[in-house]
Design an enzyme around this catalytic site. Structure first.
Site, PDB file in Angstrom:
ATOM      1  N   CYS A 269       0.762  -1.294  -0.102  1.00 39.06           N
ATOM      2  CA  CYS A 269      -0.008   0.099  -0.004  1.00 39.06           C
ATOM      3  C   CYS A 269       0.848   1.322   0.061  1.00 39.06           C
ATOM      4  O   CYS A 269       1.344   1.792   1.061  1.00 39.06           O
ATOM      5  CB  CYS A 269      -0.834   0.049   1.264  1.00 39.06           C
ATOM      6  SG  CYS A 269      -1.928   1.369   1.213  1.00 39.06           S
TER       7      CYS A 269
ATOM      8  N   CYS B 285      -0.571   4.152   1.925  1.00 35.07           N
ATOM      9  CA  CYS B 285      -0.342   3.983   3.715  1.00 35.07           C
ATOM     10  C   CYS B 285       1.192   4.174   4.060  1.00 35.07           C
ATOM     11  O   CYS B 285       1.420   4.764   4.920  1.00 35.07           O
ATOM     12  CB  CYS B 285      -0.940   2.544   3.934  1.00 35.07           C
ATOM     13  SG  CYS B 285      -2.165   2.070   3.514  1.00 35.07           S
ATOM     14  N   ASP B 286       2.039   3.563   3.338  1.00 36.03           N
ATOM     15  CA  ASP B 286       3.505   3.417   3.469  1.00 36.03           C
ATOM     16  C   ASP B 286       4.641   4.556   2.849  1.00 36.03           C
ATOM     17  O   ASP B 286       5.591   4.628   3.341  1.00 36.03           O
ATOM     18  CB  ASP B 286       3.970   2.167   3.558  1.00 36.03           C
ATOM     19  CG  ASP B 286       3.008   1.348   4.351  1.00 36.03           C
ATOM     20  OD1 ASP B 286       2.519   1.418   5.415  1.00 36.03           O
ATOM     21  OD2 ASP B 286       2.927  -0.033   3.989  1.00 36.03           O
TER      22      ASP B 286
END
Ligand code: FAD
Ligand code: NAP
Length: 304
Positions: A130, A133-134
């Site tokens: 992701c 997200c990261d």
């Protein structure tokens, strides 16, 4: 007893809920996380009509907000099984059993693992699925993105906002991704490609990923190259274990339906990414949702 229980609150499930509730049916949506599904993992959406550009989380909230107004019950629950008792369907979660006249399965699909050595060891320590997200954790680093589809190319483009360099590794010499994304990636100075190659092993130290072992599938040559992180986008698997016992899935777990989204069990419908279909997009998910709600309405009128 509900008229319709929808499992999953992605774009497919939320659209089905909207259409069903506007038809004055008693509707519940069971969701195990935040509403929006995969849209929550998507930075920029550029192909949803009406918006030139909208972030996934924002579109999620725009789809979610009207539901309560129309009386949809948004319930938390991880659905573990669905039982078909003819006119009554039972939807089972860890904590409750819900009864409904119809069920719409809108559980989507989840990222596929690469299944190479080191993947499990370094997940969340340099291995990610992701970028949204990261990505920000990898500022200034050299990153590897695995895959040649829309997700790999789109997320590689997103990662250039943070990374020093992004390398896309693909097992063939031609991308699967849509042409517009390809053109953007080819034109981006921060993106490089490794063609005809696969990841053999993800290596690291005690704390994080440091390098990746890569094999050229045409020559058989193996090399090890340094990377600070690896983002894996090699496709999707259906999320359908909760309906496996109903016998409505194909050999891979996708759910075949007719054009009204009806599965092989009367009164049980499937929509969105979990359905056996060619094009998995937000637009096709919402289309499925509208069709299924209408079909469920007619099923209820004809059978109750
Ligand atoms: P999902 O969005 O996957 O939602 C399913 C929901 O079901 C989830 O919220 C999940 O928590 C819930 N659920 C699953 N199992 C259970 C259970 N047992 N109990 C309760 N709830 C459960 N499409 C586009 O059109 N444009 C894009 O730009 C785009 N970008 C993308 C980027 C990435 C990285 C990815 C992976 C996909 C992208 N897509 C894009 C595809 C798009 O996101 C999907 O086609 C769409 O989200 C499918 O919607 P859905 O409602 O079928 O499933
Ligand atoms: P996908 O389209 O199935 O692509 C997966 C990619 O990974 C393919 O290029 C495939 O190679 C490669 N691959 C598969 N297994 C591999 C392995 N074991 N090792 C190395 N490479 C492997 O999956 P996706 O890109 O996640 O897209 C999923 C769905 O979401 C699609 O319907 C897509 O259109 C949609 N989506 C849309 C957008 C958008 O509209 N902007 C963005 C993201 C996703 P091959 O090409 O050789 O098969």
């Amino acid at each position: 007893m509900y008229d319709i229980i929808i499992i999953g609150s992605g774009p497919a499930g939320m659209t089905a809920a909207l259409y069903a509730a506007r038809g004055n049916l008693k509707v519940a949506v069971l969701e195990q996380g935040a509403p929006g599904g995969q849209m929550n993992n998507t930075s920029d959406i550029e192909n949803y009509p009406g918006y030139e550009l909208i972030s996934g989380p924002e579109l999620s909230m725009k789809m979610y907000e009207p539901l309560e107004k129309f009386g949809v019950e948004n319930l938390y629950g991880i659905v573990t099984a669905v039982e078909d008792h003819g006119s009554v369907k039972k939807v089972i979660t860890d904590d409750d059993i819900y009864e409904s006249k119809t069920v719409i399965v809108a559980t989507g699909a989840k990222h596929r693992l690469l299944t190479v050595a080191g993947e499990d060891t370094y997940t969340s320590r340099g291995v990610s699925y992701c970028a949204v997200c990261d990505g920000a954790f990898f500022r200034g680093q050299d990153l590897l993105v695995v895959g040649g589809g829309d997700s790999a190319v789109e997320e590689a483009l997103f990662l250039t906002r943070f990374a020093n360099k992004v390398t896309i590794i693909h097992r063939r010499d031609e991308l699967r991704a849509q042409k517009l994304l390809q053109e953007r990636a080819f034109a981006n100075d921060k993106i490089e490609f490794i063609w005809d190659s696969v990841v053999k092993e993800i290596k690291g130290n005690d704390t994080k990923v440091t390098s990746v072992s890569i094999e050229n599938v045409k020559t058989g040559q193996v090399s090890t190259q340094p990377f600070g992180g690896i983002f894996i986008y090699v496709g999707l698997d259906p999320v359908s274990a909760m309906v496996a016992d109903l016998g409505i899935t194909d050999a891979e777990g996708w759910i075949p339906t007719d054009e009204k989204m009806q599965t092989q069990k009367a009164g049980i419908f499937a929509i969105g990414d979990v359905r056996q279909k060619d094009l998995r997009q937000i637009t096709t998910a919402v289309g499925d949702g509208a069709v299924a709600a209408q079909a469920a309405y007619h099923y209820i009128v004809n059978n109750f």
